[in-house]
Write a protein that holds these residues in place. Sequence first.
Motif, PDB file in Angstrom:
ATOM      1  N   THR A 116       4.501  -3.703  -5.942  1.00  0.00           N
ATOM      2  CA  THR A 116       3.121  -4.083  -5.662  1.00  0.00           C
ATOM      3  C   THR A 116       2.771  -5.399  -6.338  1.00  0.00           C
ATOM      4  O   THR A 116       2.087  -6.249  -5.758  1.00  0.00           O
ATOM      5  N   THR A 140      -1.499  -4.771 -11.917  1.00  0.00           N
ATOM      6  CA  THR A 140      -0.161  -4.171 -11.812  1.00  0.00           C
ATOM      7  C   THR A 140       0.896  -4.987 -12.549  1.00  0.00           C
ATOM      8  O   THR A 140       2.096  -4.718 -12.378  1.00  0.00           O
ATOM      9  N   LEU A 180      -5.835  -2.935  -1.280  1.00  0.00           N
ATOM     10  CA  LEU A 180      -4.691  -2.920  -0.369  1.00  0.00           C
ATOM     11  C   LEU A 180      -5.065  -2.324   0.988  1.00  0.00           C
ATOM     12  O   LEU A 180      -4.648  -2.842   2.038  1.00  0.00           O
ATOM     13  N   ALA A 181      -5.845  -1.252   0.977  1.00  0.00           N
ATOM     14  CA  ALA A 181      -6.265  -0.641   2.250  1.00  0.00           C
ATOM     15  C   ALA A 181      -7.145  -1.604   3.042  1.00  0.00           C
ATOM     16  O   ALA A 181      -6.997  -1.742   4.272  1.00  0.00           O
ATOM     17  N   PHE A 238       2.497   1.637  -3.569  1.00  0.00           N
ATOM     18  CA  PHE A 238       1.566   2.039  -4.610  1.00  0.00           C
ATOM     19  C   PHE A 238       0.998   3.435  -4.352  1.00  0.00           C
ATOM     20  O   PHE A 238       0.787   4.210  -5.288  1.00  0.00           O
ATOM     21  N   SER A 239       0.753   3.777  -3.088  1.00  0.00           N
ATOM     22  CA  SER A 239       0.226   5.109  -2.761  1.00  0.00           C
ATOM     23  C   SER A 239       1.225   6.187  -3.124  1.00  0.00           C
ATOM     24  O   SER A 239       0.851   7.277  -3.568  1.00  0.00           O
ATOM     25  N   VAL A 251       0.865   6.638  -6.857  1.00  0.00           N
ATOM     26  CA  VAL A 251      -0.404   7.290  -7.209  1.00  0.00           C
ATOM     27  C   VAL A 251      -0.367   8.774  -6.851  1.00  0.00           C
ATOM     28  O   VAL A 251      -0.822   9.630  -7.618  1.00  0.00           O
ATOM     29  N   TYR A 252       0.204   9.097  -5.702  1.00  0.00           N
ATOM     30  CA  TYR A 252       0.276  10.506  -5.282  1.00  0.00           C
ATOM     31  C   TYR A 252       1.131  11.320  -6.256  1.00  0.00           C
ATOM     32  O   TYR A 252       0.766  12.439  -6.621  1.00  0.00           O
ATOM     33  N   GLU A 282      -5.794   0.516  -4.823  1.00  0.00           N
ATOM     34  CA  GLU A 282      -5.702   1.212  -3.540  1.00  0.00           C
ATOM     35  C   GLU A 282      -6.731   0.680  -2.544  1.00  0.00           C
ATOM     36  O   GLU A 282      -6.425   0.454  -1.373  1.00  0.00           O
ATOM     37  N   MET A 288      -6.420   2.063 -10.721  1.00  0.00           N
ATOM     38  CA  MET A 288      -5.611   2.513  -9.587  1.00  0.00           C
ATOM     39  C   MET A 288      -6.448   2.606  -8.319  1.00  0.00           C
ATOM     40  O   MET A 288      -5.997   2.238  -7.228  1.00  0.00           O
ATOM     41  N   GLY A 289      -7.666   3.099  -8.460  1.00  0.00           N
ATOM     42  CA  GLY A 289      -8.551   3.167  -7.295  1.00  0.00           C
ATOM     43  C   GLY A 289      -8.874   1.793  -6.752  1.00  0.00           C
ATOM     44  O   GLY A 289      -8.950   1.599  -5.523  1.00  0.00           O
ATOM     45  N   LEU A 319       0.835  -1.214   0.000  1.00  0.00           N
ATOM     46  CA  LEU A 319       0.000   0.000   0.000  1.00  0.00           C
ATOM     47  C   LEU A 319       0.863   1.255   0.000  1.00  0.00           C
ATOM     48  O   LEU A 319       0.576   2.223  -0.713  1.00  0.00           O
TER      49      LEU A 319
END
Length: 233
Positions: free
Chosen positions: A185, A142, A95-96, A64-65, A68-69, A92, A88-89, A61
């Motif tokens: 990831t 991914t 993983l969260a 990948f975050s 993405v950021y 995320e 991507m969403g 997480l």
Amino acid sequence: MRKHNQTSNSAIDGDTITDTPSTQTGLLTRCVPAKLKHTALYRWWLRFTRLLQFLSAIISLGIFSSRVYKVYRLVNTLKTQRGISNSMGAVEGILAAAVLYTILATLMMCILRGGGPTWLRWLFVLLDVLFVGGFTAVAVLTRPNGGSAGVRACYNTNSDAGATNTLQGENVSDRDQHCNLPWGTFILAIISTILHAITAAFNEVKDHHRKNKAYRNKHADGYSDQHMEQNTY
């Protein structure tokens, strides 16, 4: 008196608590040898697997975050429409959810004896099966060769058209190392799939050996007290 004593001892040895299919959870737990299922090695192996699940999920997480950021910040400076792609969403979100689930499952395994009641353990088995599918989806999204959230789905800030296509996997920029982060990831998603398959297949069992010993001692003490009362009278 000797015959009565032998009969009582036989009853005590015979009244033991045994594992039944209804008390064993996990898809393959009943295939594990009984001597191994009740050992500390087996219990700590499952707990260590849960810990690895948590570490794999939270590291994945974080990786990948970070990617993405960076993509979101740079690309949206050139786009009027803000947001990230659905793939991507999805990654995320999976993983969260995995991080939260592994925290809860690890705590329950450590706090509740034997992993908790039967219904809760079967619920964890179901969730593990779902996360096997979830991490398989993460690995597909991914994957380096064509994944919509993979290393090729990077960004190109040369033009507005490039920015528009950034989150759709149509442009790649080799100048930013963030484009390679989905490799981590992808690899961790494969590892997490295997780990969740293990915990779905194998669960802790109630420690019936301790219960049997306590049960026999209790009945033995009760018989001794009764025997002493008879001798007194």
